[in-house]
Design an enzyme around this catalytic site. Structure first.
Site, PDB file in Angstrom:
ATOM      1  N   ILE A 203       0.839  -1.205   0.000  1.00 22.94           N
ATOM      2  CA  ILE A 203       0.000   0.000   0.000  1.00 22.94           C
ATOM      3  C   ILE A 203       0.872   1.253   0.000  1.00 22.94           C
ATOM      4  O   ILE A 203       0.631   2.197  -0.761  1.00 22.94           O
ATOM      5  CB  ILE A 203      -0.974  -0.006   1.198  1.00 22.94           C
TER       6      ILE A 203
ATOM      7  N   ASP B  98      11.204   2.282   6.541  1.00 22.82           N
ATOM      8  CA  ASP B  98      10.727   0.895   6.547  1.00 22.82           C
ATOM      9  C   ASP B  98      11.947  -0.010   6.668  1.00 22.82           C
ATOM     10  O   ASP B  98      12.778  -0.054   5.758  1.00 22.82           O
ATOM     11  CB  ASP B  98       9.964   0.572   5.255  1.00 22.82           C
TER      12      ASP B  98
ATOM     13  N   CYS C  28      -4.416   5.697   7.796  1.00 22.94           N
ATOM     14  CA  CYS C  28      -5.442   4.803   7.235  1.00 22.94           C
ATOM     15  C   CYS C  28      -4.983   3.348   7.360  1.00 22.94           C
ATOM     16  O   CYS C  28      -5.431   2.485   6.615  1.00 22.94           O
ATOM     17  CB  CYS C  28      -5.692   5.135   5.763  1.00 22.94           C
TER      18      CYS C  28
ATOM     19  N   ASP D 140      -8.544   7.437   9.830  1.00 18.48           N
ATOM     20  CA  ASP D 140      -9.562   6.471   9.387  1.00 18.48           C
ATOM     21  C   ASP D 140      -9.698   5.296  10.351  1.00 18.48           C
ATOM     22  O   ASP D 140     -10.662   4.548  10.282  1.00 18.48           O
ATOM     23  CB  ASP D 140      -9.197   5.959   7.983  1.00 18.48           C
TER      24      ASP D 140
ATOM     25  N   GLU E  87     -12.539   0.385  18.109  1.00 18.28           N
ATOM     26  CA  GLU E  87     -13.567   0.504  17.071  1.00 18.28           C
ATOM     27  C   GLU E  87     -14.725  -0.425  17.397  1.00 18.28           C
ATOM     28  O   GLU E  87     -14.502  -1.520  17.920  1.00 18.28           O
ATOM     29  CB  GLU E  87     -12.967   0.159  15.697  1.00 18.28           C
TER      30      GLU E  87
ATOM     31  N   HIS F 215     -13.230   3.882   9.367  1.00 24.55           N
ATOM     32  CA  HIS F 215     -12.486   2.739   8.823  1.00 24.55           C
ATOM     33  C   HIS F 215     -12.963   2.403   7.398  1.00 24.55           C
ATOM     34  O   HIS F 215     -13.410   1.306   7.099  1.00 24.55           O
ATOM     35  CB  HIS F 215     -12.621   1.513   9.730  1.00 24.55           C
ATOM     36  N   LEU F 216     -12.831   3.400   6.526  1.00 18.72           N
ATOM     37  CA  LEU F 216     -13.311   3.268   5.141  1.00 18.72           C
ATOM     38  C   LEU F 216     -12.204   2.884   4.156  1.00 18.72           C
ATOM     39  O   LEU F 216     -12.451   2.838   2.954  1.00 18.72           O
ATOM     40  CB  LEU F 216     -13.940   4.593   4.664  1.00 18.72           C
ATOM     41  N   GLY F 217     -10.988   2.636   4.662  1.00 16.36           N
ATOM     42  CA  GLY F 217      -9.848   2.389   3.774  1.00 16.36           C
ATOM     43  C   GLY F 217     -10.119   1.404   2.660  1.00 16.36           C
ATOM     44  O   GLY F 217      -9.736   1.621   1.514  1.00 16.36           O
ATOM     45  N   ALA F 218     -10.804   0.323   2.991  1.00 16.02           N
ATOM     46  CA  ALA F 218     -11.056  -0.729   1.989  1.00 16.02           C
ATOM     47  C   ALA F 218     -12.471  -0.664   1.430  1.00 16.02           C
ATOM     48  O   ALA F 218     -12.896  -1.577   0.718  1.00 16.02           O
ATOM     49  CB  ALA F 218     -10.815  -2.095   2.619  1.00 16.02           C
TER      50      ALA F 218
END
Length: 528
Positions: free
Chosen positions: A154, A173, A232, A258, A263, A281-284
């Site tokens: 991602i 990373d 997100c 997000d 939750e 939590h709309l990421g997907a």
């Protein structure tokens, strides 16, 4: 019998069709995942369980799942699956890490724009008839520095989109190589450098002990004054109380969130903060992503249950559908060698060394090693399988080593398994011939060729006359029929091995009589 799959969450109807087309029976019960008692009651009849985020695959559910072989999560996050418990039970856990990657990346970019231009607050104000044009002064994105914390699938898509927006992209990373960073056009930096340089910071990392609260008060202190934060990825990556204080003070110019530590988030420290944009939590959450992950999880689970192919598993080496048929006889060989060595070993095992030579060295040796370790542990732990074996070996302090070599001897493919105990090393080797059947070709350095049947008698003895006659007489008197008889020795008069396939069990008193023969050193009845 066709494998049986339960879909316990709301999943696209297309997933049901894929399971059916691939030869699985499927029960679509999208509300049962919320009912823990009902799920525990029925899970025992299923080979596969397909879920989203509502179903919690706990230790209790797994304890009731006697036939379960695979759990498939439609989506990337598996926080709702007890992976250690699944592994111990021998259940593969799969996710679909790529099905919603673009959707999640797009949402992060959308959230960055929303917070930079204060779009939600400006929308609410305008629709209330206020026309507060001077209140909503935005920030340009072009030429700004975007800091990615996590640059996997991602994160790299976000980087690509940001470069297209003429942003400079830096990334922290630990798993990102310099070559990969160069390929995708980002600069690899450490976390402190990223915090100090980035105008916008976006999180794309899983939640682990190392990443929990990676953005805390001390991290915020190192950020540029007025920088923006986008999350997100996962709740718990950001200390929400510390972020609220930084938003109130103006240290953080804005935040787009997000995901939340708890939750569904009905109350949260961030709610009502200045310049914060929140989504549930709309990421997907796009129709394309929902369809993609549903189709992917159905294909992956069906491929495993029907063909033995393993993809995107979190606790098992991957085996592609193409390599599964070629790999299967070698998986069987590795497991047989492990089983032979495990049954013949009487002392505590310190280590297992597996050597792959010839064509087999180019195959998926992770899967083969898992099979070999399964075979070794099977006599001690009946419930062990390729999923749980490596973990169980590690828990018992058994070291696993695998070695690959090009072909040296006469065999095109060759696997040697060595058991290391405190007293000695014991090895057994085998190959797969063109007929696809595994053969033993060497035991303890002694050459012989033998197929392994269901019931075998393994004897080590001194090579002296009279042994075979006595052995045959004892088995004959016990009413045990010999199916095959294989012999090998180091040299005349030295150590020899006898491997006999028999029809049925050998009585205990017959084994005692064989052990009492003068030349015999060890007697074992083996089962495969």
């Amino acid at each position: 019998m066709a494998p049986k799959v339960l879909i316990s969450d709301k999943l696209s109807a297309a997933a049901v069709e894929i399971f059916k087309e691939r030869g699985c029976e499927v029960d679509f019960l999208p509300d049962v995942g919320k009912d823990k008692e009902k799920l525990a009651e029925i899970i025992g009849q299923y080979d596969g369980l397909a879920i989203r985020s509502a179903t919690k695959v706990t230790e209790k559910i797994l304890a009731a799942a006697d036939n379960l072989k695979v759990v498939g999560r439609a989506g990337i996050g598996v926080d709702n699956v007890d992976i250690p418990a699944a592994t111990a039970k021998g259940v593969i856990v799969m996710n679909t890490p790529f099905g919603n990657a673009i959707t999640t990346a797009e949402h992060a970019v959308a959230m960055m724009f929303a917070v930079a231009r204060q779009i939600p607050a400006a929308d609410a104000s305008t629709q209330a008839g206020k026309w507060e044009k001077s209140k909503f002064m935005g920030t340009e994105i072009t030429s700004k520095t975007l800091g990615l914390i996590g640059c996997g699938n991602i994160g790299s898509i976000v980087a690509d989109r940001a470069i297209g927006l003429k942003m400079r992209v830096i990334a922290f990373d630990p798993f990102l190589s310099e070559e990969r960073a160069q390929d995708i056009g980002v600069e690899k930096v450490d976390l402190d450098t990223l915090l100090a340089r980035a105008d916008f910071i976006t999180l794309h990392t899983p939640l682990t002990d190392k990443t929990r609260n990676i953005i805390d008060a001390s991290a915020i202190e190192k950020m540029k004054h007025g920088a923006y934060l986008i999350n997100c990825a996962r709740g718990g990556l950001v200390d929400e109380v510390a972020l609220r204080a930084a938003l109130d003070s103006g240290k953080v110019g804005g935040a787009a969130i997000d995901v939340f530590a708890e939750e569904p988030a009905k109350e949260n420290p961030l709610f009502g903060a200045p310049n914060v944009v929140c989504t549930p939590h709309l990421g997907a959450s796009t129709s394309e992503a929902q369809e993609n992950v549903a189709l992917q999880v159905a294909e992956q689970m069906a491929d495993y249950l029907i063909k033995g192919a393993v993809s995107n598993a979190l606790n098992m080496p991957s085996i592609t559908a193409e390599e599964a048929p070629k790999l299967t006889p070698f998986v069987k060989l590795a497991e047989l060698l492990g089983s032979f060595a495990g049954q013949a070993t009487e002392t505590a095992i310190k280590g297992i060394r597996i050597e792959y030579e010839g064509d087999v060295a180019e195959m998926n040796v992770k899967a083969l090693t898992a099979a070999a370790v399964t075979g070794v542990l099977q006599p001690l732990l009946q419930t062990v399988n390729m999923v749980s074996a490596p973990v169980m070996a590690k828990e018992r302090g058994i070291t696993i080593e695998d070695i690959r070599r090009e072909q040296h001897g006469v065999y095109e493919n060759y696997i040697r398994l060595t058991i290391i105990t405190e007293r000695q090393e014991r090895s057994v080797a085998g190959t797969v011939f063109s007929d696809g059947k595994p053969r033993i070709i060497q035991i303890k350095g002694i050459n012989m060729e033998a197929e392994l049947g269901a019931n075998m008698l393994y004897v080590t003895n001194d090579d002296k006359p009279g042994f075979i006659g006595q052995l045959g007489s004892i088995l004959g008197e016990a009413g045990v029929n010999i199916a095959t008889f294989n012999l090998g020795r180091k040299a005349e008069g030295e150590q020899a091995i006898c491997l006999v396939e028999v029809d049925g069990e050998i009585p205990a008193d017959a084994l005692e009589k064989i052990a009492a023969i003068g030349q015999v050193n060890q007697v074992k009845q083996l089962h495969f």
